[in-house]
Design a protein around this motif. Structure first.
Motif, PDB file in Angstrom:
ATOM      1  N   UNK A   1      43.469  -0.453  -0.985  1.00  0.00           N
ATOM      2  CA  UNK A   1      44.382  -1.261  -1.277  1.00  0.00           C
ATOM      3  C   UNK A   1      43.883  -2.539  -1.888  1.00  0.00           C
ATOM      4  N   UNK A   2      44.796  -3.464  -2.082  1.00  0.00           N
ATOM      5  CA  UNK A   2      44.379  -4.559  -3.088  1.00  0.00           C
ATOM      6  C   UNK A   2      43.050  -5.327  -2.470  1.00  0.00           C
ATOM      7  N   UNK A   3      42.831  -5.094  -1.121  1.00  0.00           N
ATOM      8  CA  UNK A   3      41.760  -5.707  -0.474  1.00  0.00           C
ATOM      9  C   UNK A   3      40.326  -5.126  -0.852  1.00  0.00           C
ATOM     10  N   UNK A   4      40.703  -3.930  -1.053  1.00  0.00           N
ATOM     11  CA  UNK A   4      39.433  -3.139  -1.225  1.00  0.00           C
ATOM     12  C   UNK A   4      39.032  -2.768  -2.871  1.00  0.00           C
TER      13      UNK A   4
ATOM     14  N   UNK B   1      42.215  -8.688   6.425  1.00  0.00           N
ATOM     15  CA  UNK B   1      42.160  -7.288   6.142  1.00  0.00           C
ATOM     16  C   UNK B   1      43.486  -6.688   5.637  1.00  0.00           C
ATOM     17  N   UNK B   2      43.474  -6.172   4.445  1.00  0.00           N
ATOM     18  CA  UNK B   2      44.670  -5.648   3.758  1.00  0.00           C
ATOM     19  C   UNK B   2      44.984  -4.406   4.151  1.00  0.00           C
ATOM     20  N   UNK B   3      46.202  -4.312   4.197  1.00  0.00           N
ATOM     21  CA  UNK B   3      46.987  -2.822   4.719  1.00  0.00           C
ATOM     22  C   UNK B   3      47.790  -2.420   3.663  1.00  0.00           C
TER      23      UNK B   3
ATOM     24  N   UNK C   1      48.510  -9.615  -9.624  1.00  0.00           N
ATOM     25  CA  UNK C   1      48.768 -10.394  -8.530  1.00  0.00           C
ATOM     26  C   UNK C   1      48.788  -9.213  -7.224  1.00  0.00           C
ATOM     27  N   UNK C   2      48.684  -9.684  -6.190  1.00  0.00           N
ATOM     28  CA  UNK C   2      48.807  -9.062  -4.806  1.00  0.00           C
ATOM     29  C   UNK C   2      50.087  -8.911  -4.186  1.00  0.00           C
ATOM     30  N   UNK C   3      50.455  -7.720  -4.208  1.00  0.00           N
ATOM     31  CA  UNK C   3      52.088  -7.542  -3.782  1.00  0.00           C
ATOM     32  C   UNK C   3      52.031  -6.671  -2.573  1.00  0.00           C
ATOM     33  N   UNK C   4      53.226  -6.566  -1.807  1.00  0.00           N
ATOM     34  CA  UNK C   4      53.102  -5.926  -0.661  1.00  0.00           C
ATOM     35  C   UNK C   4      53.567  -4.419  -1.020  1.00  0.00           C
TER      36      UNK C   4
END
Length: 578
Positions: free
Chosen positions: A36-39, A356-358, A366-369
């Motif tokens: 995901x965006x966090x990893x 922690x991103x899911x 940009x980080x989006x859902x």
């Protein structure tokens, strides 16, 4: 040589696994697929676009990129046999086989398994016909109000109904309207249990079990445990209202597992009952367990895979609590909008809170859902109240339009801690941490006394001895017990306890040698008013040395008790007639 590890999955659990694995000095790189965006790019961690559903392509990717270990996070690929296929291709993989994963993948199988082996669980019925399921709900002589899709439903396939009509509607939603797709072709209808629910996870290498601290998940969407069930809206660890229990130590299911085994338990007035089994880390339990793990997770996994768990138990922090809160999309667990921009991530990371991103993705920088559960915000602090406060402050700093989250994670534990209670174990002089430290110190002493026939781990109140392995045919039992009194007083006065254990064993040996018996094992119970670890270790050291001299194995348990018998060493000695 530094390793490359691949984590399979893209949720908060997998971000936490990658985060913890990346802390190992033995690991050069952690790949996450799909991630995901966090990893996506974080120190040693980066995403990989390799397909995890095509196991042949995945195996070749692992060989081409020198992946030394694959860690599987979610339940779906486990049920699909990813571990079997990668292992057959020569790629080391951490997780259960597809056959073992049935324990989670089929609730019908799991309930039958528990019934077969006498594992306490809720009364139930399993159905492929909705009319029969509804008839069972209305005819059962107990509240049959829990309806579960038998297959995998991302943690959302459980409906806890208020009455029989709602339970029957749930059956129809699952079986006729296919609310959870093929997962609902079979439903399990269960008795509604009341009590404290707790998640108890362990590492198991197929023979030994190492329990993790108990955690508690919050399934309901809203504060006060209201609203629909979800995949989990937050968790905390440890659980002060649930004493650490020697859970799952003798369950038959561990024999086919080399992985993480997770039991969802209900502590009812009638005793402990198993709600379900999972064959992997929970989400969001993983996000509170791994921050409390002091050991190197990579080493823990290697010890589990190689069957060395018994002699290399993981070490957990005893001085802190962890709380994680899930931030979900508006509309979850139903339909929700994707692509919503998330702000404030850099500010919350600077506050000492881990995000922690899911369900996140990168879009135009940009980080989006991209999912229902979007983020989990985790805080570790000396107390549960402080951890919850820190997590809530982190939630206030990060956000996106319509974000949904609970503000009361851990409310049961906090209410328990705020109750006016009597003395705790520690208040009365029983230091559980010191007792665990003593057991770790004396395990090598007991191991040195091992002999043919002995099959036990130090730390239990009993042990096993195999007479055939010891070479006996048609033996006669001889038992003896003795104690020390004056010598104990002298040892206390002189501060010298090394020879005390030798005297204790010697007197027992002399008592039974007159019967012509061969010493087989010495079963010891050490009890005191207040535990001094060094003194206890010295006593057990003397016992161990004497057992070696006598040719017998040492079994036993140390206990820091709060009774008045602090000048006695209780013990029991069993021998076999030679």
């Amino acid at each position: 040589m530094a390793e490359t590890v691949l984590v399979v999955g893209g949720g908060g659990r997998e971000h936490a696994l990658a985060w913890k694995l990346a802390q190992s000095p033995q690991i050069q790189q952690v790949l996450v697929a799909p991630g995901n965006a966090g990893t996506a790019s974080c120190g040693k961690i980066r995403n990989s676009e390799v397909s995890v559903s095509n196991h042949a392509i995945l195996a070749q990717f692992c060989k081409d990129h020198h992946v030394g270990l694959v860690v599987v996070g979610p339940e779906v690929p486990l049920a699909a046999g990813i571990v079997d296929d990668l292992t057959a291709a020569g790629v080391p993989c951490f997780g259960p086989s597809a056959k073992a994963a049935q324990l989670e993948a089929s609730k019908s199988f799991s309930k039958a398994f528990m019934e077969r082996y006498g594992i306490p669980t809720a009364r139930y019925g399993s159905f492929t016909d909705p009319e029969q399921a509804c008839s069972y709900i209305r005819m059962a002589d107990f509240p049959a109000l829990v309806v579960k899709a038998s297959g995998l439903a991302a943690g959302k396939g459980v409906i806890v109904a208020q009455d029989q009509d709602e339970a029957c509607r749930a059956v129809m939603d699952i079986m006729k309207d296919r609310a959870f797709g093929s997962a609902g072709e079979t439903v399990v209808v269960e008795e509604l249990l009341e009590g404290e629910e707790v998640s108890c996870l362990c590492f198991t290498d197929g023979s030994s079990v190492s329990a993790m601290p108990p955690a508690q998940d919050h399934k309901r969407l809203q504060d006060g445990d209201l609203g629909p069930n979800t995949g989990g809206m937050g968790a905390y660890c440890p659980t002060p209202q649930v004493l650490p229990l020697p859970l799952m130590l003798s369950l038959p299911c561990i024999r086919s597992h080399v992985c993480v085994l997770y039991a969802g338990l209900m502590l009812t007035k009638q005793g402990l009952k198993v709600l379900e089994f999972n064959c992997r880390f929970g989400d969001p339990e993983c996000q509170v367990l791994l921050p409390l793990l002091q050991s190197d997770l990579y080493e823990v996994i290697l010890n589990t895979v190689s069957g060395k768990l018994a002699s290399n138990a993981p070490v957990w922090r005893q001085d802190a609590s962890a709380v994680t809160v899930v931030m979900a999309s508006a509309g979850y667990p139903g339909s929700y909008k994707k692509g919503v921009k998330i702000t404030g991530l850099s500010q919350v990371q600077d506050s000492g809170v881990q995000v922690f991103h899911a369900g996140t993705a990168l879009k135009e920088g940009a980080v989006v859902s991209s999912g229902g559960r979007v983020l989990t915000v985790t805080a570790v602090r000396p107390s549960l109240e402080a951890a919850l406060e820190a997590a809530n402050q982190g939630l206030a700093a990060v956000g996106f339009p319509g974000a949904v989250y609970r503000r009361d994670i851990g409310h049961r534990a906090i209410a328990h801690l705020n109750q006016r209670r009597g003395l705790t174990y520690k208040d009365s002089g029983v230091d559980i941490a010191a007792g665990n430290k003593l057991v770790d110190m004396i395990k090598p002493l007991a191991k040195a006394t091992s002999r043919a026939g002995c099959n036990a781990e130090l730390g239990g109140f009993a042990g096993l001895f195999d007479l055939k392995a010891a070479g006996f045919v048609d033996p006669i039992l001889v038992s003896g017990t003795d104690g020390v009194g004056t010598k104990l007083k002298i040892a206390q006065a002189c501060g010298q306890h090394c020879a005390l254990g030798q005297d204790l064993v010697a007197m027992c040996v002399n008592d039974v040698l007159a019967q012509g018996a061969e010493p087989l094992f010495f079963l010891d119970y050490f009890s005191c008013g207040r535990l001094d670890v060094d003194v206890a270790a010295a006593v057990v050291g003397g016992i161990s040395k004497a057992c070696e001299m006598a040719g017998c194995a040492l079994l036993g348990e140390s206990d820091d008790d709060d009774d008045d018998d602090d000048d006695k060493v209780l013990h029991y000695l069993q021998w076999r007639w030679s």
